[in-house]
Every structure is written in structure tokens, then in C-alpha cells.
Scaffold this active site. Structure first.
Site, short mmCIF file in Angstrom:
data_model
loop_
_atom_site.label_atom_id
_atom_site.label_comp_id
_atom_site.label_asym_id
_atom_site.label_seq_id
_atom_site.Cartn_x
_atom_site.Cartn_y
_atom_site.Cartn_z
N THR A 65 6.10 -26.13 3.60
CA THR A 65 5.88 -26.29 5.05
C THR A 65 5.08 -25.11 5.58
O THR A 65 5.35 -23.96 5.24
CB THR A 65 7.24 -26.40 5.77
OG1 THR A 65 7.91 -27.56 5.28
CG2 THR A 65 7.06 -26.52 7.27
N HIS A 109 -3.15 -10.08 8.07
CA HIS A 109 -2.67 -8.83 8.68
C HIS A 109 -3.62 -7.66 8.48
O HIS A 109 -3.38 -6.57 9.00
CB HIS A 109 -1.26 -8.49 8.18
CG HIS A 109 -1.18 -8.00 6.78
ND1 HIS A 109 -1.00 -6.67 6.48
CD2 HIS A 109 -1.27 -8.65 5.60
CE1 HIS A 109 -0.97 -6.54 5.16
NE2 HIS A 109 -1.13 -7.72 4.61
N CYS A 143 3.38 10.02 -7.03
CA CYS A 143 4.67 10.24 -6.42
C CYS A 143 4.92 9.32 -5.24
O CYS A 143 6.03 9.24 -4.75
CB CYS A 143 4.83 11.69 -6.01
SG CYS A 143 5.22 12.71 -7.43
#
Lengths: 136, 402
Positions: free
Chosen positions: B241, B205, B331
Site C-alpha cells: 500500500t 528527503h 569512529c
């Protein structure tokens, strides 16, 4: 992690940003190490907080809690002001993500630090005030 | 429902949009080609063929052999496999691993877990641009060193390490060499043919492929224990799989990425340099994090520290305008510590908290950068106006000038 609409409103349109030239008390808490610094200015006349301003370096929650804390303290007597806790700020904002709850503690500490400064300057004793912890 | 707001997407190091052509290649395997590739009937063998084709595509892209490519669920899994697997395989030789202070958490957190089991970890320091020094690596190697793991390119600041030199050092000392190349593959040339690299991690990705699939390159003949046990998939080395459509997508995406690598690299580098220049000439009190020299910084990486402001609040303001970026601020994470990568460069906590990463990709345009620069300077100004640090700096400057 997501902020609610009230928090986002106080973050994007913060109330009471600024400084007070002749402030009766100024309190700074937090440090750059942990990523949050709040500086609160109070104008106290008689026994009443007439005005409050803040400057904050920090995340969205830090800005929103500073904004809400100053909103809450304006118009209060010193005794009433001391009743403002992190939970009061948290409730008024409708809650914060759990990782951000510490920001509301910082807001409470900042109010106390400014009141402490006022007491020191005027050589008075405010009952129930928390002595600010040196964080710088 | 309102139509979706136009998004200004500058977070391509986090993930990239799926290439439409890649989705086309994947679709049959999400619909009619549903056979389990382990099946013996021809309906399943068709699926098996698709996987083997994808393996060839991935191998070709990094100049490896198909038999050296093992599909995993992610780059994270591939990194876990190498570190944990090598520790098990070579425990008789010792338990010392060398890595760097700026690795992704998929390396550093595995390392800390291993150190609790008694493995010793050396974290090599980096210089102020994020480079590992070859002499530091030489000095860190011990007789019981079993693995050296150094990322090819850094996800936060874009630093590209001198992998040929570092891997040659490992080879000369007989130590296995792994590189987490998740940010490099598909973006800059990666060639394992002439480099003594034993393991290399990839993630689909990050180069316009689907999420949920990665791969580990294991040089032929290199022994490493498995970490997932079960069926005989991936030549008995990685059970489970296969994520068939994901694997098909990874092959197709990497094939596309390397076919257009030079043009994309040039285009994205130009955009990057344009954004850096615009920020530096428009906004005062900023500092670029990471290197500047040619070919030492990832094409899409822009990382700035904005003085006196905290990263998360800037990200929130950007988000309100539909702009996606990321920050090294604490943060934006659950901990109070800012990015370990930025702190390793030797910059202050304050500057690390004030860092923003814009990571550009093949779909970004100059117009989008202009749009960003319409909003960013105003937002920085807005946050500085409420910052006690900006106020302090002004006061001390005024005092200094008096």
C-alpha cells in the site's frame, strides 16, 4: 550510540593532557590505521607514580579513557598500577557504548607500555607486566 | 522544558528539513484523505489522483514520462530493486556488474550480497578527486556484463560524474545503465530525456521532502524483475500500500526544488565556496577532499581533512555548540575502517579519520558559516594540542630545521 555524562566530561575537559619532559617511562600504543593513538608519560619516584600525562589521537572514547586512565594511575605504586585493567577504566567512566570498548583496552595497554619502558630504562623486572605489542 | 537550542545544521547530504509548503500538501493525506488508493469508490479515487499528480511532478522534474516513475520506500529500495531485479531478469545473459569504488552502501552492500550468490562485480577505481575514467569503464565491459551502476554525484566528497559520457558508453555496448542520483536530483539539473539512462534512483528527503519515500525511474520498455510481491500497486511492479502522504510530499518537494533550481544552486554554491575559502585561510594543515573545478562538485558539499585530529572528536565538540556535521572517520561507524570513499581517493587512513563533511542546504546563511568559523578553528586547535601526531610532526620539523 551515546556517551554518558562522565565520558563527555572527561572528553571535553580531559585531565592530564600534555607531556613530561623527564618522564620515567613513555608508552605509545595504537596506530593511525585504526584511528586511535595513545601516548602516556609517567613520572615514577621510588615505587610510586607521581605524575601521568597523555596525548591522544582518537575519538571521544579514546580521549576519555586516556584521561581516566591517567587519573587512576597517579599516586599508585607500580604493583597497584598493574591492577588497572580496561575494566577498571570502563567502570570508572560508568561504561562505554559497545563499539567503543576497545578504546579502554588501548588505555590499559598504554599504561603497561609506559611501565614497560620504565622497567627497560632502569633494567628492572616488573612482575605481571604485559610486553607491549609493536603497533607502529 | 528549556527552549530548543539554535542548531547550526550542516548535514543536508544526510537529510534536509521538510519544506513547510510540502507539509501543507501532505497534511490532508495524513488526516481526512485516508482512503486506500486501490479502492474503487470515489473517496479512494481522490487519493489515487493525488498519487498520479505526484508521479507527474516527479516525472516532469527529470524530463521523464509519468509511466516511467515507480515509488518506493527509499533510495535504498530503488537501488536494491535495480541490482537484484536486473540480475534475475538477465541471468541467462551472464552475471557481471560494473559499479564504482565510491558508491553509497545501498549499492556496495547489495553488490557484495550478490557476489556471494555468484555474481561478479567490478569496482571501477576513481582518481584523486573521485572521478571515474571513461576508458576504465570501456575496458571493464565484458560480453557477460548485464548492468553498469554509477552514482550521479557522491554523497561524501560531492564529485559529479560525467554521466552523459558514461551512459553513452553503456548504450554503445548494449549494457543497461543505472545511476544512483539521490544526491543530484533537486540540486543540479538532471535530464533523462536525451541521455541513455535506463534506471535512476531518487530519494525525497534529500530535497526537502519527507523521509521514507523514494522513486525509481525505469525507462519505458526496460525489463526488470520485481523484488517485492503482493498487491497490484505501481502497475504490478512494486507491491505494498502506497505511502500516500510521502508520495504527495515527494512530488511537491521536487516540484519546488526544480522551480527554484538555478537560484538555489547559485546561492548554495556561493556559500560552499565561502566556507571552503574561510577554512583554507583560517586553519593551517587542512586539505579539501573532492574536486574544485566549476560544475564538478555538488553545490552544498564541503569536505576537509584536518591533519592530526580524529573526526569523531571534532564532531563531538561541534555538537556541544549545537553544530551538526558528519565524518568519514571509522569512529562514527561500527567498523574500524574509515570511509571507503576517502580511501579510494588514495589519501592516508590518518587523513580519512580526520575528515569532516559540512553539507549545506537552501536554508543555510552566510551568518551561520561565520558562526561556525567562530568555533571551528578553536576546536581544531584544542584537539591538535592533545594529539601525539601533531607533537611528532613538530619534533621532526624541528629536527629537519636543525
Amino acid at each position: 550510540m551515546e556517551y554518558n555524562d562522565m565520558v563527555m566530561d572527561h572528553f571535553s575537559n580531559p585531565r592530564n593532557v600534555g607531556t613530561i619532559e623527564d618522564a620515567s617511562g613513555v608508552g605509545t600504543v595504537g596506530n593511525a590505521q585504526c584511528g586511535d593513538i595513545m601516548k602516556v608519560y609517567l613520572k615514577i619516584e621510588g615505587d610510586v607514580v607521581q605524575d601521568a600525562k597523555f596525548k591522544t589521537f582518537g575519538c571521544g572514547a579514546a580521549v576519555a579513557t586516556s584521561s581516566m586512565a591517567t587519573e587512576l594511575i597517579i599516586g599508585k605504586t607500580i604493583k597497584e598500577a598493574l591492577q588497572i585493567t580496561n575494566k577498571t577504566v570502563l567502570d570508572a567512566l560508568g561504561g562505554l557504548p559497545s563499539a567503543k570498548v576497545h578504546c579502554s583496552c588501548l588505555a590499559e595497554e598504554a599504561l603497561h607500555a609506559a611501565l614497560w619502558d620504565y622497567a627497560q630504562k632502569n633494567d628492572i623486572i616488573i612482575e605481571g607486566i604485559k610486553i607491549p605489542v609493536e603497533t607502529h | 522544558m528549556n527552549p530548543p537550542k539554535k542548531v547550526l545544521y550542516f548535514d543536508n547530504a544526510a537529510t534536509t528539513p521538510l519544506h513547510p509548503k510540502v507539509l501543507e500538501h501532505m497534511m490532508p493525506y495524513l488526516t481526512e484523505q485516508y482512503g486506500n488508493p486501490s479502492g474503487v469508490y470515489s473517496f479512494a479515487r481522490e487519493v489515487r489522483k493525488g498519487i498520479e499528480h505526484a508521479r507527474e511532478q516527479v516525472a516532469e522534474a527529470i524530463f521523464a514520462r509519468p509511466g516511467e516513475i515507480f515509488f518506493t520506500s527509499s533510495g535504498t529500495e530503488a537501488n536494491n530493486w535495480v541490482l537484484k531485479g536486473v540480475v534475475e531478469t538477465l541471468q541467462h545473459k551472464g552475471g557481471h556488474i560494473i559499479t564504482t569504488a565510491i558508491e553509497h552502501h545501498a549499492i556496495t552492500h547489495v553488490s557484495s550480497a550478490l557476489s556471494k550468490q555468484g555474481v561478479e562485480i567490478t569496482y571501477l577505481p576513481v582518481d584523486n578527486e573521485g572521478f571515474v575514467s571513461p576508458s576504465d569503464l570501456i575496458a571493464a565491459i565484458r560480453p557477460d556484463t548485464i548492468l553498469i551502476s554509477i552514482m550521479w554525484a557522491n554523497n561524501e566528497i560531492g564529485t559529479i560524474q560525467p554521466i552523459p559520457e558514461l551512459s553513452a558508453i553503456a548504450k554503445s555496448r548494449g549494457v543497461l545503465f543505472h545511476t544512483d542520483a539521490v544526491q543530484a536530483v533537486g540540486h543540479i539539473p538532471v535530464n533523462v530525456e536525451n541521455l541513455p539512462i535506463d534506471f535512476l534512483t531518487m530519494s525525497a528527503h534529500k530535497f526537502s521532502g519527507p523521509k521514507g519515500v523514494g522513486a525509481l525511474y525505469i525507462r519505458k520498455g526496460t525489463k526488470v524483475n520485481s523484488i517485492l510481491f503482493g498487491g497490484a500497486q505501481e502497475k504490478n511492479r512494486r507491491a505494498g500500500t502506497e505511502n500516500v502522504a510521502g508520495i504527495i510530499g515527494m512530488g511537491a518537494a521536487l516540484n519546488l526544488a526544480v522551480a527554484n533550481l538555478k537560484e538555489e544552486q547559485e546561492k548554495v554554491t556561493m556559500l560552499r565556496d565561502y566556507l571552503i575559502e574561510r577554512i583554507e585561510t583560517t586553519i593551517p594543515k587542512v586539505a579539501l577532499n573532492g574536486p574544485r573545478a566549476e560544475n564538478t562538485r555538488l553545490p552544498g558539499n564541503v569536505n576537509f581533512s584536518f591533519d592530526y585530529i580524529e573526526g569523531e572528536s571534532l564532531l563531538l565538540l561541534l555538537d556541544m555548540q549545537g553544530c551538526c556535521a558528519s565524518s568519514g572517520s571509522a569512529c562514527s561507524s561500527a567498523s574500524l575502517e574509515p570511509s571507503h570513499v576517502l580511501l579510494s581517493l588514495g589519501i592516508s587512513h590518518e587523513k580519512a579519520h580526520g575528515s569532516i563533511r559540512f553539507s549545506l542546504g537552501r536554508e543555510n546563511t552566510r551568518e551561520e558559516i561565520d558562526q561556525l568559523m567562530e568555533i571551528l578553528p578553536k576546536q581544531v586547535k584544542q584537539l591538535r594540542a592533545m594529539s601525539p601526531l601533531a607533537e611528532e610532526a613538530e619534533t621532526s620539523k624541528a629536527e629537519y630545521e636543525l
